[in-house]
Design a protein around this motif. Structure first.
Motif, mmCIF file in Angstrom:
data_model
loop_
_atom_site.group_PDB
_atom_site.id
_atom_site.type_symbol
_atom_site.label_atom_id
_atom_site.label_comp_id
_atom_site.label_asym_id
_atom_site.label_seq_id
_atom_site.Cartn_x
_atom_site.Cartn_y
_atom_site.Cartn_z
ATOM 1 N N THR B 246 106.540 44.530 53.734
ATOM 2 C CA THR B 246 106.770 44.114 52.348
ATOM 3 C C THR B 246 107.299 42.683 52.328
ATOM 4 O O THR B 246 106.872 41.850 51.519
ATOM 5 C CB THR B 246 107.790 45.052 51.681
ATOM 6 O OG1 THR B 246 107.369 46.397 51.873
ATOM 7 C CG2 THR B 246 107.927 44.764 50.210
ATOM 8 N N GLY B 247 108.234 42.411 53.252
ATOM 9 C CA GLY B 247 108.808 41.073 53.355
ATOM 10 C C GLY B 247 107.747 40.039 53.683
ATOM 11 O O GLY B 247 107.668 38.967 53.060
ATOM 12 N N LEU B 248 106.882 40.384 54.651
ATOM 13 C CA LEU B 248 105.818 39.462 55.054
ATOM 14 C C LEU B 248 104.882 39.189 53.868
ATOM 15 O O LEU B 248 104.492 38.044 53.619
ATOM 16 C CB LEU B 248 105.042 40.059 56.233
ATOM 17 C CG LEU B 248 103.925 39.188 56.807
ATOM 18 C CD1 LEU B 248 104.478 37.888 57.357
ATOM 19 C CD2 LEU B 248 103.159 39.932 57.903
ATOM 20 N N ALA B 249 104.547 40.249 53.129
ATOM 21 C CA ALA B 249 103.677 40.078 51.960
ATOM 22 C C ALA B 249 104.334 39.134 50.955
ATOM 23 O O ALA B 249 103.666 38.278 50.356
ATOM 24 C CB ALA B 249 103.384 41.425 51.314
ATOM 25 N N GLY B 250 105.646 39.269 50.778
ATOM 26 C CA GLY B 250 106.377 38.398 49.859
ATOM 27 C C GLY B 250 106.297 36.942 50.288
ATOM 28 O O GLY B 250 106.091 36.046 49.454
ATOM 29 N N VAL B 251 106.438 36.705 51.592
ATOM 30 C CA VAL B 251 106.378 35.329 52.101
ATOM 31 C C VAL B 251 104.977 34.758 51.888
ATOM 32 O O VAL B 251 104.811 33.625 51.424
ATOM 33 C CB VAL B 251 106.758 35.295 53.602
ATOM 34 C CG1 VAL B 251 106.529 33.905 54.174
ATOM 35 C CG2 VAL B 251 108.208 35.718 53.791
ATOM 36 N N VAL B 252 103.952 35.570 52.195
ATOM 37 C CA VAL B 252 102.567 35.096 52.056
ATOM 38 C C VAL B 252 102.261 34.786 50.589
ATOM 39 O O VAL B 252 101.660 33.761 50.262
ATOM 40 C CB VAL B 252 101.571 36.137 52.623
ATOM 41 C CG1 VAL B 252 100.136 35.769 52.256
ATOM 42 C CG2 VAL B 252 101.715 36.225 54.134
ATOM 43 N N MET B 253 102.727 35.667 49.687
ATOM 44 C CA MET B 253 102.457 35.437 48.271
ATOM 45 C C MET B 253 103.136 34.155 47.797
ATOM 46 O O MET B 253 102.537 33.335 47.100
ATOM 47 C CB MET B 253 102.917 36.607 47.420
ATOM 48 C CG MET B 253 102.563 36.391 45.966
ATOM 49 S SD MET B 253 102.917 37.790 44.934
ATOM 50 C CE MET B 253 104.683 37.611 44.775
ATOM 51 N N ALA B 254 104.406 33.988 48.182
ATOM 52 C CA ALA B 254 105.148 32.791 47.777
ATOM 53 C C ALA B 254 104.447 31.548 48.293
ATOM 54 O O ALA B 254 104.308 30.552 47.587
ATOM 55 C CB ALA B 254 106.574 32.853 48.313
ATOM 56 N N SER B 255 103.961 31.619 49.533
ATOM 57 C CA SER B 255 103.301 30.462 50.123
ATOM 58 C C SER B 255 102.011 30.151 49.372
ATOM 59 O O SER B 255 101.702 28.996 49.091
ATOM 60 C CB SER B 255 103.006 30.742 51.592
ATOM 61 O OG SER B 255 102.103 29.810 52.094
ATOM 62 N N ARG B 256 101.268 31.202 49.021
ATOM 63 C CA ARG B 256 99.987 30.966 48.354
ATOM 64 C C ARG B 256 100.190 30.367 46.962
ATOM 65 O O ARG B 256 99.414 29.539 46.512
ATOM 66 C CB ARG B 256 99.213 32.271 48.246
ATOM 67 C CG ARG B 256 97.828 32.007 47.768
ATOM 68 C CD ARG B 256 96.848 33.090 48.022
ATOM 69 N NE ARG B 256 95.600 32.709 47.394
ATOM 70 C CZ ARG B 256 94.768 33.545 46.822
ATOM 71 N NH1 ARG B 256 95.027 34.837 46.842
ATOM 72 N NH2 ARG B 256 93.679 33.117 46.253
ATOM 73 N N LEU B 257 101.254 30.805 46.264
ATOM 74 C CA LEU B 257 101.501 30.297 44.908
ATOM 75 C C LEU B 257 102.433 29.082 44.926
ATOM 76 O O LEU B 257 102.838 28.604 43.875
ATOM 77 C CB LEU B 257 102.089 31.402 44.034
ATOM 78 C CG LEU B 257 101.208 32.646 43.833
ATOM 79 C CD1 LEU B 257 101.941 33.694 43.036
ATOM 80 C CD2 LEU B 257 99.906 32.265 43.141
ATOM 81 N N SER B 258 102.810 28.602 46.100
ATOM 82 C CA SER B 258 103.833 27.563 46.287
ATOM 83 C C SER B 258 105.047 27.788 45.415
ATOM 84 O O SER B 258 105.715 26.856 45.013
ATOM 85 C CB SER B 258 103.342 26.145 46.032
ATOM 86 O OG SER B 258 101.985 26.069 45.945
ATOM 87 N N SER B 259 105.306 29.037 45.098
ATOM 88 C CA SER B 259 106.470 29.329 44.269
ATOM 89 C C SER B 259 106.770 30.819 44.359
ATOM 90 O O SER B 259 105.881 31.616 44.645
ATOM 91 C CB SER B 259 106.185 28.958 42.808
ATOM 92 O OG SER B 259 105.057 29.661 42.334
ATOM 93 N N ALA B 260 108.028 31.165 44.134
ATOM 94 C CA ALA B 260 108.400 32.575 44.026
ATOM 95 C C ALA B 260 108.391 32.914 42.542
ATOM 96 O O ALA B 260 109.146 32.332 41.774
ATOM 97 C CB ALA B 260 109.782 32.795 44.621
ATOM 98 N N GLN B 261 107.510 33.795 42.132
ATOM 99 C CA GLN B 261 107.370 34.159 40.718
ATOM 100 C C GLN B 261 108.115 35.466 40.456
ATOM 101 O O GLN B 261 107.612 36.532 40.788
ATOM 102 C CB GLN B 261 105.889 34.339 40.375
ATOM 103 C CG GLN B 261 105.064 33.079 40.485
ATOM 104 C CD GLN B 261 105.369 32.083 39.393
ATOM 105 O OE1 GLN B 261 105.841 32.454 38.321
ATOM 106 N NE2 GLN B 261 105.122 30.814 39.651
ATOM 107 N N PRO B 262 109.290 35.391 39.840
ATOM 108 C CA PRO B 262 110.115 36.602 39.736
ATOM 109 C C PRO B 262 109.540 37.676 38.818
ATOM 110 O O PRO B 262 109.925 38.830 38.907
ATOM 111 C CB PRO B 262 111.448 36.076 39.189
ATOM 112 C CG PRO B 262 111.100 34.798 38.518
ATOM 113 C CD PRO B 262 109.948 34.213 39.268
#
Lengths: 324, 340
Positions: B246-262
């Motif tokens: 789950t953590g890895l998926a979070g990092v990949v998503m943040a990287s792809r969107l260049s942002s953490a979307q809460p």
């Protein structure tokens, strides 16, 4: 007899503590009693930057008109039940006026009746409510705003070509109006422009990205893409970036947000239409104050919209409505 | 059921990867995988014929990239589902992990690697909490992770102050998902990451003790406990291990969107669970495979992408995906009937 009195006292104490709890758990007001008139605002959300800007505008008006406000909204813009809950508790506090951005106007109808029976004036904001009860509706004319986006799109791509739309949803009023306003303007004014596809990404950036990518793959001759809200527009921007197609398609968006502003500055996006969220918040409270004082208010108040691009985005009148 | 009976039924049914797996069981399991794989190929062929724009290098790369986030989530949750549990917190949990990555990198200015590991660890800690609630406090997995789903959603909003966190101050971060370490091949790193994660999960599932106990607990928890295994400990470990994904998926998503979307994440858990189920893993526990999950996730994204390429209206896309899930579950039931 004595037992009865004790029971009654106990029940009263319980009721008192319950009502105290009820008051404390909803809203973030300081408990009242300071004599200022009170406007309860139930919004569609609070997480999104847009609602934060509406809230800022509402707070500004509250200061100017010396009223007390509470601003709350459900966790997601699909959580109708939670909003009804909030509306109920807001009404229980007997505010002097109520402002509502209804997620589902039919679901809210019985509560609006309650407000009417309690003589609490209701102001609808952001989107209209299918009801006679609200004294006024303070909102953006989304169709006109979307037409503005279409006009700029048509100009940028030279009046002919293929355009696709990434919309945020196909059921809400704002989703429909922002789609239809764009489509209808094109039909009427730009016969050379064909709208080849309309898909819905729920405003989710990740989904909208994959969606926009598939659309570009499917329509290699695409000249322009229009995103109907922040998440949709950013999805398009991501897709264009991931496919290395900067400059090949004209991207037009809606609303603002840091990423969209950056994309416009860097030339990835041609520009976007912004609503006037601060104005919506301000006018909502202003109208509520007028209504509670029994003054006449206009039935609909259009808070306007602005087209912004690289050239005009730093002008104060525009910049104050662009949230980051 | 008495414990003796339970032990007997365990020795009789031969489910999972435990020692007594029969040849026919193995055949049936590979048949299911073959079916899933065949459906994937059939879909690819269908869409290639239906639209000339489907089978292009850049669209295939797009499909693989679109599989990455849901796929990584599904990998971790395969362990949980095979162990007989469920994890509803992975969608919003993933969001919390990307927000924490934002906190480490943007707010605290820590080095890239610390942010990545921090994000993954956030997921592991959430898994640890889930596992403890379920194993030690005996809260049913559905309830425990439902509560965790809400907690993660709330915390992501609280920590980020309800606005996105951008990674402008960490220049290399976007390359994590979208860069390409293999020169000359236009395969984004996110695709490599899910590939490596899948190999890691597959090896863990089939070659390590965690994998063996995952199957064993899922097919018969009582019997596993009776044979002297500390089921509590292993359950906590399984949820923690899954949480890291789950953590890895979070990092990949943040990287792809260049942002953490809460505000994202709600609903992703169901897509990941659907991918696991389509891949032939049984919701009853005890049966499943990582390769199946990878195929399941690919089926989902090929289907979505293909329907989009064909400009099928969104409403019908949802209907199609739902129908595929039904079909997969029905096949799974047929298979189970044969087994019993």
């Amino acid at each position: 007899m004595r037992r009865k009195i004790m029971a009654a006292a106990g029940a009263a104490a319980l009721a008192l503590s319950l009502s105290a709890c009820g008051g404390g758990s909803t809203g973030n007001e300081s408990g009242g009693g300071d004599g200022k008139p009170y406007v309860a605002i139930v919004s569609k959300g609070f997480q999104h930057q847009f609602w934060q800007a509406v809230k800022d505008g509402a707070e500004k008006a509250a200061k100017d008109y010396n009223v007390r406000i509470t601003f709350q909204g459900p966790d997601t813009e699909s959580n109708v039940a939670q909003q009804i809950e909030m509306l109920t508790s807001a009404l229980n506090k007997n505010p002097d006026a109520l402002a509502l951005a209804a997620l589902d106007s039919k679901a809210a109808a019985p509560l609006l009746e309650t407000a009417k029976s309690k003589d609490i004036p209701v102001v609808a904001f952001d989107s209209g409510v299918d009801s006679e009860i609200p004294v006024s509706t303070v909102a953006t004319d989304n169709k006109a705003a979307a037409a503005e986006a279409a006009k700029h799109m048509a100009k940028r791509i030279g009046g002919e070509g293929q355009v696709a739309i990434v919309a945020h949803d196909q059921t809400s009023k704002s989703g429909k109006h922002r789609r239809d306003g764009f489509v209808n303007w094109m039909k009427k004014n730009a016969p050379g422009i064909e709208i080849v596809d309309i898909q819905y990404g729920g405003g989710d950036q990740l989904k909208s990205t994959d969606l926009a990518k598939a659309m570009i793959q499917a329509n290699p001759k695409l000249d322009g893409l229009y995103g109907t809200n922040e998440g949709s527009a950013i999805g398009i921007v991501n897709a264009v970036q991931e496919l290395g197609m900067k400059g090949d398609v004209t991207v037009v968006g809606f609303d603002s947000g840091k990423a969209q502003l950056k994309a416009i500055r860097s030339g990835l996006m041609a520009g976007a239409v912004t609503q006037n969220p601060i104005g919506i918040g301000y006018k909502t409270v202003e109208t509520a104050v007028k209504a509670m004082k029994g003054k006449d208010v206009k039935q609909t108040i259009d808070t306007g919209y602005y087209w912004y691009d690289k050239e005009n985005m730093d002008k104060p009148k525009i910049a104050e409505n662009l949230y980051k | 059921m008495s414990t003796v009976q339970a032990a007997k039924s365990e020795s009789r049914t031969h489910t999972g990867d435990t020692a007594g797996r029969t040849l026919s069981g193995r055949l049936r399991s590979s048949l299911q995988q073959f079916l899933a794989f065949a459906s994937l190929i059939a879909l690819v062929i269908f869409f290639s014929i239906a639209s000339g724009k489907f089978m292009t290098l850049s669209n295939i790369s797009g499909i693989l990239l679109a599989t990455s986030v849901i796929g990584i989530l599904a990998l971790g949750t395969t362990f949980v589902i095979i162990s007989g549990g469920i994890d509803l917190s992975i969608g919003t949990g993933m969001t919390l992990c990307s927000v924490m990555t934002g906190v480490f990198l943007t707010y605290l200015g820590l080095p890239l690697i610390v942010g990545v590991i921090g994000g993954i660890l956030t997921g592991a800690v959430m898994g640890l909490v889930n596992g403890t609630l379920i194993a030690a406090l005996k809260i049913p997995p559905f309830i425990a992770t439902l509560a965790m789903m809400m907690i993660a959603e709330g915390l992501a909003l609280v920590i980020s102050g309800t606005s996105p966190i951008y990674f402008g101050s960490t220049p290399g971060f976007t390359n994590l998902a979208l860069g390409s370490v293999i020169p000359g091949l236009s395969i984004p790193n996110a695709v490599l990451i899910i590939f490596i994660a899948a190999v890691l999960a597959g090896v863990t599932m089939s070659k390590t003790i965690i994998g063996r106990y995952t199957f064993s607990i899922g097919s018969n928890e009582d019997a596993t406990a009776l044979s002297g295994v500390n089921v509590k400990k292993w359950k906590v470990l399984i949820y923690t291990f899954a949480g890291a994904f789950t953590g890895l998926a979070g990092v990949v998503m943040a990287s792809r969107l260049s942002s953490a979307q809460p505000g994202l994440g709600m609903g992703y858990e169901l897509e990941a669970i659907a991918a696991v189920i389509i891949g032939g893993t049984s919701l009853q526990g005890g049966k499943g495979s990582i390769i199946g999950t990878v195929i399941g996730a690919l089926i989902m994204s090929v289907l979505t992408n293909g329907l989009r390429i064909m400009s099928i209206p969104q409403e019908w896309q949802n209907v199609a995906v739902g129908a595929v899930i039904l079909l997969a579950v029905y096949l799974d039931m047929l298979r189970r009937k044969e087994t019993s």
